[in-house]
Write an enzyme that holds these catalytic residues in place. Structure first.
Site, PDB file in Angstrom:
ATOM      1  CE  LYS A  98      -2.286  57.381  41.959  1.00 57.78           C
ATOM      2  NZ  LYS A  98      -2.468  56.656  40.670  1.00 57.78           N
ATOM      3  CB  THR A 158       0.212  63.691  48.011  1.00 56.64           C
ATOM      4  OG1 THR A 158      -0.307  62.962  49.139  1.00 56.64           O
ATOM      5  CG2 THR A 158      -0.328  65.102  48.020  1.00 56.64           C
ATOM      6  NE  ARG A 198       2.278  69.272  47.585  1.00 55.61           N
ATOM      7  CZ  ARG A 198       1.841  68.920  48.790  1.00 55.61           C
ATOM      8  NH1 ARG A 198       0.651  68.358  48.914  1.00 55.61           N
ATOM      9  NH2 ARG A 198       2.572  69.129  49.866  1.00 55.61           N
ATOM     10  N   GLY A 199      -0.972  65.504  42.839  1.00 54.27           N
ATOM     11  CA  GLY A 199      -1.879  65.373  41.706  1.00 54.27           C
ATOM     12  C   GLY A 199      -3.230  65.963  42.024  1.00 54.27           C
ATOM     13  CB  THR A 200      -6.385  65.949  40.065  1.00 56.50           C
ATOM     14  OG1 THR A 200      -5.708  66.378  38.879  1.00 56.50           O
ATOM     15  CG2 THR A 200      -7.735  66.644  40.144  1.00 56.50           C
ATOM     16  CG  ASP A 219      -1.678  59.105  30.732  1.00 53.91           C
ATOM     17  OD1 ASP A 219      -1.327  59.774  29.740  1.00 53.91           O
ATOM     18  OD2 ASP A 219      -1.768  59.592  31.866  1.00 53.91           O
TER      19      ASP A 219
END
Length: 379
Positions: free
Chosen positions: A103, A89, A84-86, A221
């Site tokens: 994603k 998911t 899960r991200g900002t 990143d």
């Protein structure tokens, strides 16, 4: 979006020939046109375009490009959430019989975000797709396809069909059953990795980054959390959410982009930067792969930022680390970006390392003869 060809006639667009400030807007317009053309095609099957408009749509290169990376939602089955991200998911899934990771990016229901916010998120999505779908390398996660939400789309799940909100889109990539490299390192934190394994993991990552840089792509990143392992433990670079084509003028690339602990001093300081920020991050990852530990676990954001920039703080290299590998770390995380090697040179340095005599990190319970750390580090 008009195609810009390089002077050398290469297969990809050179970064110094792109106005980076308008790239996202161009990509967004391109994707919007693709969707508009598809809807027009469905509505006007009998040649009702008029005035040769249909001819223009059928011959448009945008239509061809769209078909290169757009998935067929009817072939996609979404399964359980694996991360899960900002904004969304990551799910397990199956696409056309192949195991995939999906994603899903949810930008919020209409009315809950401003037009500008949604436009910005869509631009970021189209940038990620534009970067990813042209890449082909064994150490870069294979991009399978993507689609942007539309009221005409449905996604299959094991529980039936669900519609995709207009503010949702998805990226489909190969599924890597080995999970994140960071998780693998955490599992081996106590017993450490054999030196041959360390060098192979490092070589995989270095080769993947060298490939990206050869395509004028700066990942921005680079961290072990963004590196995945396939079933043969091959490292594959993932997550191009902040990747971008490198500007010919470094002043066009500024801002704190990346993850604390891996960010180069020039990035932390808000100064102009280039692909050498990835080289710095690789040096931190190399230390992490060797030590199976976290850099600066006890320092806050402000403490790390200050110490890395002003006091040249770097992770402590264990005494048991062979000088051949330690030298790569030190050169990669040099405070001066110009003194850092290019990634293709890093590949050559790692390829030259002799692993026949061992040299891996000594586990804590066997460390009598090697003062690897001055104190115990937390998980």
């Amino acid at each position: 979006m008009k195609e810009q060809k390089s002077e050398s006639g290469g297969g990809y667009v050179r970064a110094d020939q792109i106005d980076l400030k308008s790239l996202d807007e161009q990509l967004q317009r391109h994707l919007s046109r693709a969707w508009t053309m598809e809807k027009n095609k469905n509505r006007k099957e009998e040649g009702e375009d008029g005035g040769g408009g249909g001819e223009q749509l059928r011959s448009s290169s945008n239509t061809v490009r769209r078909q290169e990376w757009e998935i067929d939602p009817s072939k996609l089955i979404i399964k359980s959430v694996i991360a899960r991200g900002t904004f969304g998911t990551v799910h397990r899934g199956i696409y056309d019989g192949q195991d995939v990771a999906v994603k899903l990016l949810d930008w919020g229901e209409e009315g809950h975000r401003s037009v500008a916010e949604i436009s910005s998120l869509r631009a970021a999505f189209t940038q990620e797709v534009a970067v990813w779908h042209k890449l082909d390398h064994p150490n870069v996660t294979k991009f399978i396809g993507a689609t942007m939400g539309s009221s005409d789309l449905n996604i299959q799940t094991e529980n039936g069909q669900i519609g995709m909100p207009s503010n949702m889109c998805c990226v489909v990539v190969e599924y890597c059953p080995g999970g994140a490299l960071k998780s693998y390192l955490i599992k081996n934190r106590r017993r450490k990795l054999a030196f041959k394994v360390v060098v192979q993991l490092a070589l995989d990552l270095a080769r993947g980054l060298s490939y990206l840089h050869s395509k004028k792509i700066v990942h921005r990143d680079v961290k072990t959390e963004n590196m995945l392992l396939d079933k043969t433990r091959t490292v594959k670079i993932a997550d191009f959410g902040v990747a971008r084509l490198e500007a010919s003028n470094p002043n066009d690339m500024t801002g704190e982009t990346g993850t604390l602990g891996y960010m180069a001093p020039e990035v932390l300081n808000g100064n102009p930067y280039n692909r050498k920020c990835d080289v710095y991050s690789f040096g931190i990852c190399l230390w992490e792969i060797y030590c199976c530990d976290m850099p600066y676990p006890d320092l806050s954001f402000s403490e790390v930022t200050s110490a890395v920039v002003r006091q040249n703080l770097r992770p402590e290299i264990p005494r048991c680390c062979p000088s051949s590998l330690a030298n790569v770390m030190k050169r990669c995380w040099d405070a001066n970006p110009d003194k850092r090697p290019e990634m293709d040179e890093v590949v050559s340095m790692i390829e030259a390392i002799d692993t026949s005599k061992g040299g891996g990190m000594i586990p804590y319970d066997q460390a009598q003869g090697c003062l690897c750390f001055r104190r115990y580090r937390g998980p």
